[in-house]
Design a protein around this motif. Structure first.
Motif: not given
Length: 826
Positions: A308-315, A480-486, A550-552
């Motif tokens: 539900a969070s992803l559908i309404l807000h995205g990543d 793919n995701d929006n996290l910097a390498p960690n 990593f992750g969304i």
């Protein structure tokens, strides 16, 4: 057959032999040919009930082979085989024997029966459907595992019956089965009959002794019952735990005070945490089964909250997030937490219900209403199904769940987005002796090693039901995701350099009849993989708990009751929810288009097909990823170009969509959207007015065309879908812009096999305009199987783009010319 027509005593004796052909026993015709219409042949024999068909191939033998120009066997090429399933009565058996005898004598077979000449001329085998056929490989594997881990626990089985057109025969088959089940000490938990998809099944429970007998002696017990088509393990549909609550963090902003409208999207999943700051006042939870009461703590409401969070807000990890979706989300819970006896507790569909019947009733309630009540979700046009059956992988035959999804999508005119499924089993890395060798290899070499291993294991990494559904839009998970390498965990590594390749866990295509599946890849986290050991044999598996590596980003429930937490998830469930989020973003962009003669408001009746086309439209193959895959699929020898592209399509589908290219145009790019309802064998012509400056000018230009539709389906023809589409040029085969087929895309024969046709053309040459200065596009609908009587709704999207060095304001010129055309028409 002739033996079966003897005396009653002989017939009774044959009935005790499961290998004998007798009346009312399923009969399989195996034909070494592609018979065009066995259904029509069967109709010519009274009493012969046609049940369905399947296909495969076989090695050539002395009787059947593909000949070369000299008539000799051609390079041991495999021979196509068709399997036609029937149930004959005594009259039908007599007629078949009579036809066979006339065929042998070279006589005419009679009016309406000539198709049998093709059947008999290529008949490789005719046999009853026996016990070995009823027992699937998945069932054997599942039952052995269950007996090993819980030897005293009863086992649940899904028994799929042959679907009989006659209601009385269906009733007799079920009651006879129940008698045999009771004799074995078993009992029924659920049953389902869905006539629209020819589905008749029962969920039953039996003792482990019954299963041991079946595994040890495949000619006893339930497998000997003639009216059972298949015995399968109970569907295992769960919301996988792909994150760790211990790693949750602040979720950021909550309610923004904006008004939210009626729902367009629905989520079928677990129960979300409605009081979470990211979800508060944005959900409509319809829970007639009271699954909410089966949750112990808020911390168990994981999968539904995340989706539900992803559908309404995205990543939630996006650096510059956009405002949430302006509409509420309709949620119908179909799972609740329970122990499966193996992996602890997770959100799973009810153990005493047939999954297909549950989904069927969900749609009835949403769109038709049940118990005399009004529909609960009549405004919904998008349904998110981030779920799959781990016990049923696609093997060429459409699953009942996929058939149901196809039927529901067509019947209710809705776009259903389905996750391709997560494959989490360990996989061997061939020719890797030390984990350190793989871990320390050059990034490109490491990527190639994993791709090579996945390709070799592709038969075991297929789509999970119901993601093979042809009307559904199937979504895979891109790396793919929006996290910097960690960093990474112990014995773990990031295997890919490319963000557009599918994660190791993302199930692969192709789909039914080699359809492009999954059609698109959306971000599913830059998934890392972990080794089982440091020395050979080395096996790897995907890491399912991303932690902070990593992750969304998704909203997270907390056992302590906090309502503002988030954590990271990965997988195809995540990717599918992001696809739904982007579909809603596209819808909002369409709704925001200003009232302008060049921008007519779209018809909401076409919402499903328009959004389906626009989601796929910006997808394309990445050059580096394509070349990396090409080098792997051809390293054992050059393939035919079409086979090569099919293998690449297995991984990439149509590619990763760039949604910003759809919701916004630029000076050098214009996107046009059309929609209509069309009948079979008709063509609609669309004309795109071209900028006058482009005539005679050299420089890069491209045309992308996407057609999306929903098709009715048929169960009496091997092609299954009834409607197919194609796009073609008008008077100039290069569309007046000097464009030819782009090379890095699926093969032209694969482009329209499903319900999305997506093609790109490119060119650089200076050419003169034809077709009155228009780019003319013909959209044609034709029958794919049998007769197509229903009108078909579709959407077509076309984008014309020129290179940055081509000084032509494409968007402005096309809009101006459209305004002129509109004024003339007025």
């Amino acid at each position: 057959m002739e033996q079966a027509l003897g005396s009653p005593d002989a017939l009774s004796e044959l009935r005790d032999d499961p290998s004998a052909i007798v009346p009312e026993r399923a009969l399989v015709f195996e034909v070494a040919s592609e018979i065009a219409d066995f259904y029509r042949a069967a109709r010519g024999v009274p009493g012969l009930e046609f049940l369905g068909e399947d296909e495969d191939d076989a090695a050539p033998d002395e009787y059947f082979y593909v000949p070369d120009s000299e008539g000799d066997p051609k390079d041991e090429k495999r021979v196509p085989r068709r399997f036609y399933f029937t149930i004959p009565d005594r009259t039908a058996l007599r007629e078949l024997v009579s036809l066979w005898q006339r065929f042998q004598r070279g006589e005419e077979l009679g009016r309406g029966r000539t198709a049998w000449r093709d059947v008999f001329g290529h008949l490789a085998d005719v046999r009853p459907w026996g016990p070995q056929d009823r027992l699937t490989a998945e069932a054997v594997t599942d039952w052995r595992e269950r007996l090993e881990f819980a030897p005293d626990r009863p086992i649940r089985i899904e028994a799929e019956f042959w679907y009989r057109d006659n209601a009385a025969r269906r009733g007799t088959a079920e009651s006879t089965f129940m008698e045999k089940l009771r004799d074995l000490g078993g009992h029924m938990l659920d049953r389902a009959l869905i006539e629209d998809i020819r589905y008749h099944a029962a969920l039953v429970e039996v003792s482990p002794e019954v299963i041991r007998d079946v595994l040890d002696h495949t000619d006893v017990g339930l497998v000997t019952f003639d009216d059972v088509m298949m015995l399968r393990p109970q569907s295992m549909v769960s919301g996988p735990v792909e994150g760790d609550l211990e790693d949750s963090a602040e979720a950021g902003g909550g309610e923004d005070g904006a008004e939210v409208g009626v729902p367009i999207a629905a989520l079928l999943d677990g129960v979300p945490m409605a009081q979470h700051d990211r979800l508060s006042n944005r959900l409509i939870i319809d829970d007639p089964d009271e699954f909410t009461s089966k949750y112990g703590t808020a911390g168990e409401q994981r999968h539904g909250t995340a989706m539900a969070s992803l559908i309404l807000h995205g990543d939630l990890n996006t650096p510059n997030p956009e405002p949430p979706i302006r509409r509420r989300l309709y949620v119908r819970p179909v799972m609740y937490p329970q122990s499966d006896g193996f992996d602890g507790t997770s959100e799973v569909m009810p153990p005493d219900r047939l999954v297909i019947d549950l989904i069927w009733r969900v749609f009835i309630r949403m769109f038709d209403g049940e118990g005399g009540e009004e529909p609960t979700a009549p405004t919904v046009r998008i349904v998110n199904l981030s779920l799959g059956d781990a016990k049923r992988r696609f093997a060429g035959v459409m699953s009942p769940w996929a058939r149901l999804i196809d039927h529901l999508s067509w019947r209710h005119n809705v776009l259903i987005l389905v996750s391709a499924g997560n494959i989490t089993e360990r996989m061997p890395l061939e020719n890797v002796d030390q984990w350190a060798d793989f871990e320390n290899a050059e990034a490109d070499e490491r990527q190639a090693t994993l791709l090579r291993a996945i390709l070799r294991q592709r038969a075991n990494r297929r789509l999970l039901a119901p993601s093979e559904a042809v009307n559904a839009l199937t979504v895979g998970a891109a790396h793919n995701d929006n996290l910097a390498p960690n960093g990474q965990g112990v014995l773990a590594v990031d295997p890919y350099t490319s963000p557009v390749l599918p994660n190791m866990s993302s199930a692969l295509g192709l789909g039914f009849k080699r359809t492009i599946k999954p059609e698109v890849l959306f971000p599913g986290g830059a998934e890392q993989i972990r080794a089982s050991s440091t020395h050979a044999p080395i096996e790897v598996n995907p890491i399912s708990q991303p932690a902070s590596f990593f992750g969304i980003g998704v909203a997270s429930p907390e056992p302590a009751g906090q309502t503002n937490r988030k954590f990271n998830m990965s997988g195809t469930s995540v990717a599918t929810a992001l696809a739904t989020h982007n579909a809603l973003r596209i819808l909002e962009a369409l709704e925001d288009v200003p009232d302008d003669p060049a921008h007519p408001k779209f018809d909401p009746a076409y919402c499903a097909v328009i959004l389906k086309a626009l989601i796929v439209h910006s997808a394309r193959w990445d050059r580096d990823a394509t070349n990396a895959l090409k080098s792997i699929v051809t390293e054992n020898g050059k393939l035919h170009w079409e086979h090569e592209r099919d293998e690449i399509s297995r991984f990439l589908g149509f590619g990763c969509p760039e949604i910003e290219r759809v919701v916004d145009c630029t000076e050098n790019r214009a996107t046009l959207i059309g929609w209509n309802t069309i009948n079979s064998k008709e063509t609609d012509r669309f004309a795109v007015p071209l900028p006058a400056e482009l005539e005679g000018m050299a420089g890069f230009r491209s045309l992308s065309v996407t057609i999306a539709w929903l098709t009715p389906i048929t169960h009496s023809h091997r092609m299954y879908r009834l409607a197919k589409f194609k796009a073609s040029p008008g008077g100039d085969r290069k569309f007046s812009i000097g464009a030819s087929n782009a090379k890095q895309q699926p093969s032209h024969n694969a482009l329209g096999k499903g319900t999305v046709y997506h093609q790109r053309w490119e060119g650089e040459d200076a050419v003169d305009f034809v077709d009155g200065g228009n780019l003319v596009l013909d959209v044609t609908c034709s029958p794919a199987a049998g007769e197509l009587d229903d009108p078909i709704t579709y959407a077509v999207v076309a984008t014309l783009e020129v290179g940055q060095d081509v000084a032509v304001p494409v968007y402005a010129r096309i809009r101006e010319r459209l305004r002129e055309i509109t004024r003339v028409r007025t």
